[in-house]
Design a protein around this motif. Structure first.
Motif, mmCIF file in Angstrom:
data_model
loop_
_atom_site.group_PDB
_atom_site.id
_atom_site.type_symbol
_atom_site.label_atom_id
_atom_site.label_comp_id
_atom_site.label_asym_id
_atom_site.label_seq_id
_atom_site.Cartn_x
_atom_site.Cartn_y
_atom_site.Cartn_z
ATOM 1 N N GLN A 1 3.040 -15.171 -6.212
ATOM 2 C CA GLN A 1 2.149 -14.100 -5.761
ATOM 3 C C GLN A 1 1.987 -14.137 -4.243
ATOM 4 O OE1 GLN A 1 -1.383 -14.829 -8.058
ATOM 5 N NE2 GLN A 1 -0.665 -13.612 -9.792
ATOM 6 N N ASN B 1 4.130 -15.284 -2.120
ATOM 7 C CA ASN B 1 5.401 -14.860 -1.521
ATOM 8 C C ASN B 1 5.579 -13.347 -1.558
ATOM 9 O OD1 ASN B 1 6.077 -17.489 -0.927
ATOM 10 N ND2 ASN B 1 7.342 -17.767 -2.751
ATOM 11 N N GLU B 2 4.984 -12.690 -2.573
ATOM 12 C CA GLU B 2 5.076 -11.236 -2.666
ATOM 13 C C GLU B 2 4.249 -10.555 -1.595
ATOM 14 O OE1 GLU B 2 3.975 -10.046 -6.589
ATOM 15 O OE2 GLU B 2 5.769 -10.902 -7.491
ATOM 16 N N ASP B 3 3.169 -11.190 -1.178
ATOM 17 C CA ASP B 3 2.251 -10.570 -0.202
ATOM 18 C C ASP B 3 2.750 -10.657 1.185
ATOM 19 O OD1 ASP B 3 0.546 -10.032 -2.262
ATOM 20 O OD2 ASP B 3 -0.696 -11.792 -1.938
#
Length: 139
Positions: free
Chosen positions: A135, A137-139
């Motif tokens: 999560q 890394n997605e941001d």
């Protein structure tokens, strides 16, 4: 903190496993609940979303196999440990297909139970960490 649901139609088994949980994981478990069969367990699962399930296979009012099949169909992230008085290979194979953590024979060996639950708790913590990292890394 984790949630543990114990399912067995033998009250003494539930009481014994609950005592183990309170003894070995009192600082790790948010709560420990028991149910006497698959239907009661399913209701508890829907209401309280346990992290770990310890279940017998053969019970009235819904077997452990049926319970695990429901859990998997709903894609619930519950780790399952199976108890049985039967060392029948067919049961072991069916449970392995459903993705269990371990298959323990009754009477339960305390060291094996403690080791299995500890390994399961570590696995859950690792998975939570990996999800959190993904999560971030997605941001």
């Amino acid at each position: 903190m984790f949630k543990l649901l114990i399912v067995d139609d033998e009250p003494m088994i539930c009481e014994g496993l609950e005592a183990y949980a309170k003894r070995f994981w009192k600082d790790t478990m948010e709560w420990v609940r028991t149910a006497s069969g698959g239907e009661a367990a399913w209701k508890s699962i829907q209401e309280e979303a346990p992290d770990i399930l310890i279940t017998d296979i053969r019970m009235p009012h819904g077997s452990g196999i049926e319970l695990l099949e429901r859990i998997r169909r709903q894609e619930l992230e519950i780790k399952a440990i199976v108890l049985s008085g039967y060392s029948d290979f067919e049961y072991v194979r069916d449970m392995a297909r459903l993705g269990i953590e371990n298959y323990l024979l009754k009477p339960v060996n305390e060291d094996e139970l403690v080791s299995t639950v500890n390994n399961t708790l570590q696995k859950i913590e690792k998975e939570h960490g990996l999800r959190l990292q993904a999560q971030l890394n997605e941001d």
